[in-house]
Design an enzyme around this catalytic site. Structure first.
Site, PDB file in Angstrom:
ATOM      1  CB  SER D  96     -48.580 -24.391 -44.951  1.00 30.69           C
ATOM      2  OG  SER D  96     -48.731 -24.098 -46.334  1.00 30.69           O
ATOM      3  N   GLY D  97     -48.998 -20.972 -45.096  1.00 29.73           N
ATOM      4  CA  GLY D  97     -49.897 -19.920 -45.565  1.00 29.73           C
ATOM      5  C   GLY D  97     -50.889 -20.447 -46.580  1.00 29.73           C
ATOM      6  CB  SER D  98     -50.359 -21.861 -49.918  1.00 23.49           C
ATOM      7  OG  SER D  98     -49.486 -22.959 -49.664  1.00 23.49           O
ATOM      8  N   GLY D  99     -51.425 -23.589 -47.308  1.00 26.89           N
ATOM      9  CA  GLY D  99     -51.987 -24.899 -46.978  1.00 26.89           C
ATOM     10  C   GLY D  99     -51.620 -25.964 -47.987  1.00 26.89           C
ATOM     11  CB  THR D 101     -45.947 -25.775 -47.929  1.00 29.56           C
ATOM     12  OG1 THR D 101     -46.444 -24.455 -47.789  1.00 29.56           O
ATOM     13  CG2 THR D 101     -44.441 -25.764 -48.071  1.00 29.56           C
ATOM     14  CD  GLU D 161     -43.437 -15.957 -43.839  1.00 25.15           C
ATOM     15  OE1 GLU D 161     -43.558 -16.607 -44.880  1.00 25.15           O
ATOM     16  OE2 GLU D 161     -42.768 -14.897 -43.783  1.00 25.15           O
TER      17      GLU D 161
END
Lengths: 194, 194, 194, 194
Positions: D96-99, D101, D161
């Site tokens: 998860s990019g943001s951590g 999600t 991604e």
């Protein structure tokens, strides 16, 4: 759920399953007749229909979703790669035996927040999912979590999930007849790339 | 398929659908009783079960596949990202109303070439799919392509697909009883990450 | 493909992979510049975009498909439950390293037969897939089946599949800029039900 | 994200994308070298690997999942029909990019509760996902929600991604080399039914 583990032949088990499914489907049809009418209207009036549920209920609704596509409706499966954002004039069609499945209730809440209308199939009229739905079809079948229930001899939510299949195909049949289109009208809408 | 397009209420349509499904499931159970026994043995004896079919038959078999996973079998869906190569001692469980669906026949041929055994559900005992299968369960339901058939008032392969659902759940029920496990034994095998 | 099986650290392997991917993507961009322009036009002019391929190429294109949805295009994945029939004015976007993958060539043939146009990514300009496509983007990367090739140190079609990802995101970036929309315009199109 | 909407050719956009991806992948490889070693060990020591994430990160990880299957590991995709329950000795691989999600953090929490270990890829070392993970690989790329960031000219989480794809393939390459198997050893594990 059987108190003993007496074996049963596949043929006898199929008969047991099919008879339970018929009985529960018939009872649903009788007791939720008006709600089924309302659900049919909800789907036909929708700009787009979003379909999704958890586990085997979700698989069952995919059968319905494919038929609604054949009917010419714009249909999207929740979680599919190309599924757009839901919004007003859209409808979420969902199902949860208990009406409490976390992911389903969450999805319904998000759909409601986005202004979409919700059609739900459940065994529990008093449930978070039913509370969120605009139209609720109640299936008199054992809940998945009610693992000691006498309502069905089958495992977990099996009976409910079978009724979701039959109910979805019944809805499709009624919508198809209402549309007045023939089988030959629907056929060209079937996927032609596989 | 109705000769007229007289409308039918959703409730009446559900009753029609469920009654057709029960009748066809019962007839299958009676006429294919031994083949159903053989199919149950095939699944239990398999090292791994691969499940796949086209369209709504494929969706119906996914319901079965999930239950076989709950039973403790190693199950893979044809086309899934993590599905390994099929080989000897493995079984392919598939279905095609006509027994001629290109992609299904091709998959069955590949499974046979790889030495796997095949269990097939179809309406057509004389068909390429039935020819390839080790066990064939014949469902006396209208074929998808037989769009003028009198066997069902429903659209295309709907009746066949409903029977695949009921038959899969009947098979599961019989295998579960044979296994002698309780619902509480199966429950911990349900997916716990969603 | 390494002649020895000397171990390599994950960090070093990532560097190797990323450098191979950059080089192949750059070479594709240079040598297929006009075809990429044509592919961009093909997608923008399409009534609907159908996306599909086999194995990891198919997964890679799903990343592209999701972004095209965010762009506001109507996109369908081949094989999805709600995917309609393809027809004239529609486009099939597909990829196959060898250009010979059976299922991909078959899908492309069906798309062509239905009057749709085809955009294909492949390493093989002389291939059945390239022959069927209206626009062909050639990636100078090892083919999947060319397991002794010197074009890449990576396994099978990995390099090709990485380039499909980068190429899809490059196409999206160019289409997005051409559209003149901001990130805030795209955001509301992201799925909001999960 | 561009301040103007100046158009860019697909070829130039691909170059931009590929260069951003290389740079971010290289930076990840250098700064997270030890964590990548730990992630490789985590995967090899796992009884089974469960793979799942949301949106395009989830698609990217499917590419990794398929390769891990080719390596001979037992791999399951979160949400797939036949995915069993996760437990001790199992590993969840997620991103998860943001951590943050929601669905990813929830899945990680459930995996942790079940006693599984977690490998996570994220841009945010200080995030709920990183807090739950046993091994965290930090990618220095823009977050999806950081729509005004200067870290990338690309849309949303695209760069992250892409790095997940390259990182997954780098991990696979290193594991493959460590295993000492040839391409011919892996080939028979590829799906053979499609």
């Amino acid at each position: 759920m059987p108190s003993t583990t007496a074996t049963i032949s596949p043929a006898a088990a199929i008969s047991l399953v099919a008879n339970e499914a018929l009985r529960a489907a018939e009872r649903t049809a009788v007791s939720s007749s008006e709600q089924l009418d309302a659900l049919a209207d909800l789907l036909l009036d929708a700009r787009r229909v979003f379909v999704g549920a958890a586990g085997r209920s979700g698989i069952a609704l995919r059968m319905t979703a494919m038929r609604l596509t054949h009917l010419g409706l714009e249909v999207h499966i929740v979680g599919d790669v190309t599924t757009p954002a839901i919004g007003p004039s859209d409808v979420l069609l969902t199902a949860s035996g208990s009406g409490t499945t976390e992911s389903v209730v969450r999805t319904a809440q998000k759909a409601a927040d986005a202004g979409a209308r919700i059609g739900a199939i459940t065994t529990a009229i008093a449930s978070p999912l039913a509370d969120l739905a605009d139209v609720v079809v109640v299936v008199p079948a054992a809940q998945k979590l009610d693992r000691t229930a006498a309502a069905s001899d089958q495992y977990a939510g099996s009976l409910f999930e079978q009724v979701v299949v039959l109910l979805g195909d019944g809805l499709f049949h009624a919508l198809w007849q209402r549309q007045g289109s023939s089988a030959d009208d629907l056929w060209p809408r079937h996927s032609n790339l596989e």
